[in-house]
Design an enzyme around this catalytic site. Structure first.
Site, short mmCIF file in Angstrom:
data_model
loop_
_atom_site.label_atom_id
_atom_site.label_comp_id
_atom_site.label_asym_id
_atom_site.label_seq_id
_atom_site.Cartn_x
_atom_site.Cartn_y
_atom_site.Cartn_z
N LYS A 135 4.93 38.80 -19.38
CA LYS A 135 4.15 38.31 -20.53
C LYS A 135 5.06 37.38 -21.33
CE LYS A 135 0.84 40.74 -23.37
NZ LYS A 135 0.17 39.47 -23.40
N LEU A 181 -0.80 35.56 -27.66
CA LEU A 181 0.63 35.80 -27.49
C LEU A 181 1.06 37.19 -27.93
CD1 LEU A 181 2.08 32.33 -28.53
CD2 LEU A 181 2.83 33.59 -26.53
N CYS A 192 0.48 27.20 -23.87
CA CYS A 192 -0.44 28.24 -24.34
C CYS A 192 -1.53 27.60 -25.20
CB CYS A 192 0.29 29.30 -25.16
SG CYS A 192 -0.86 30.47 -25.91
O1 RRO Z 1 -1.55 34.92 -25.05
C1 RRO Z 1 -2.44 34.10 -24.79
O2 RRO Z 1 -3.49 34.05 -25.44
C2 RRO Z 1 -2.30 33.14 -23.68
C3 RRO Z 1 -1.11 32.52 -23.33
BR1 RRO Z 1 0.51 32.94 -24.17
C4 RRO Z 1 -1.11 31.54 -22.33
O3 RRO Z 1 -0.09 30.91 -21.98
N1 RRO Z 1 -2.28 31.24 -21.73
C5 RRO Z 1 -3.42 31.87 -22.05
O4 RRO Z 1 -4.47 31.58 -21.47
N2 RRO Z 1 -3.42 32.82 -23.03
#
Ligand code: RRO
Length: 327
Positions: free
Chosen positions: A44, A72, A131
């Site tokens: 993650k 995130l 992201c």
């Molecule tokens: O955590 C997210 O909402 C997320 C991340 Br970090 C990412 O790189 N890609 C995504 O679709 N969701």
């Protein structure tokens, strides 16, 4: 078919990895999947501080695609160092691990890479430059700003000798330019692609499906965008490429390999079936046997090599006539 792959100075048991955000830090999947059957996984995304993430619902299904706005959510650098990495060191074995890091500034990326630099148990970093759900950056995605790509990759390059993968976006109008900027700044490979910005609405409630509104779209519908990105990147760099987006079966993994990826990642498919990546790795071996391909590395870029004659059958592997891909 021999499934072993060598990349970034490491031997991967097979080219199938779990994508960032779909397997936590490995431990979360250990009871329900066999990490030993995979080439590796990406953690993650880690930020400097712990983050609670976005309001629920954070995921929604929309037919052929999934939307997420996890925001995130992660325990932060200190907890990852204290709790997650020791488990990885003890249990990952030959499963090769990349740690995904996500800063809000160049400085934060550097502090993350430096903060993890002394730790063992993982191969390198995946720099999450793409992201779509980072409220703190107000939707400004590093990957869509060529100067930011150079700045983040270059600063992280100066901070570590470990392999650096730059994860780019599917909606980049100049993907080739971003690939060149990442390579020039010192990236060792590219991960292509992150999710595509998307919005799903509940027509009865007249509201977004996700608590945060828009999110990132993934799943089978993303695959053609991912395969195109890999094929486009392959034309402008010889760095190893890691293909991700809509891989749900062995044929999908083969597409990414034929387009020029050395490794593939499985994301959304493992939400529905935690063993999907293992199944895909095993299926890849059978695919190779059926098509008379000796080694998975022979597939890499095999659909790009030369134009197919007009009456040639569809390209299926190294032994078959090759079709050209105009990416
Ligand atoms: O955590 C997210 O909402 C997320 C991340 Br970090 C990412 O790189 N890609 C995504 O679709 N969701």
């Amino acid at each position: 078919m021999r499934l072993e792959v060598t990349a970034f100075g490491e031997r991967f048991r097979n080219p199938v990895l779990l994508a960032a955000g779909t397997c936590g830090f490995g431990r979360e999947l250990a009871g329900v999947a066999d990490l030993g059957a995979l080439g590796g996984f990406v953690t993650k995304s880690v930020t400097l501080e712990p983050r609670a993430g976005n309001p629920a619902p954070r995921v929604a299904e929309t037919g052929d695609a999934m939307l997420n706005s996890v925001g995130l959510a992660n325990p932060g650098l200190d907890a990852v160092r204290r709790d997650a990495l020791p488990w990885i060191r003890e249990h990952a074995g030959e499963c090769r691990v990349f740690v995904s890091v996500a800063g809000h500034t160049v400085e934060e990326f550097v502090r993350l890479v430096e903060g993890l630099g002394a730790e063992g148990g993982f191969v390198g970093f995946e720099l999450n430059l793409s992201c779509p759900n980072d409220a703190r950056r107000g939707g400004r995605i590093f990957a869509l700003d060529p100067d930011a790509v150079s700045a983040v990759v270059g600063a992280c390059r100066r901070a570590t000798d470990r392999p650096l993968l730059a994860k780019l976006a599917p909606n980049d109008p100049d993907l080739e330019g971003s690939v060149r900027r990442a390579e020039d700044a010192g990236a060792d490979g590219l991960t292509l692609v992150n999710t595509l910005p998307g919005l799903g609405l509940d027509p009865e409630r007249r509201r977004p499906l996700l608590g945060a509104g828009a999110g990132g779209m993934s799943g089978p519908a993303l695959r053609p965008a991912g395969v195109r990105a890999v094929a486009a990147a392959r034309r402008v760099t010889s760095l190893p490429l890691v293909g991700v987006g809509g891989v749900t079966g062995p044929d999908d993994a083969v597409q990414y390999l034929q387009a020029g990826a050395t490794l593939v990642q499985v994301g959304t498919a493992s939400f529905a079936a935690p063993r999907a990546a293992e199944r895909i790795a095993a299926g890849l071996g059978r695919w190779g046997r059926r098509h008379g391909v000796a080694a998975v590395e022979d597939l890499v870029g095999s659909a790009l090599a030369s134009p197919a004659p007009p009456d040639a059958p569809a390209a299926s592997g190294a032994a078959a006539p090759r079709a050209s891909v105009e990416a």
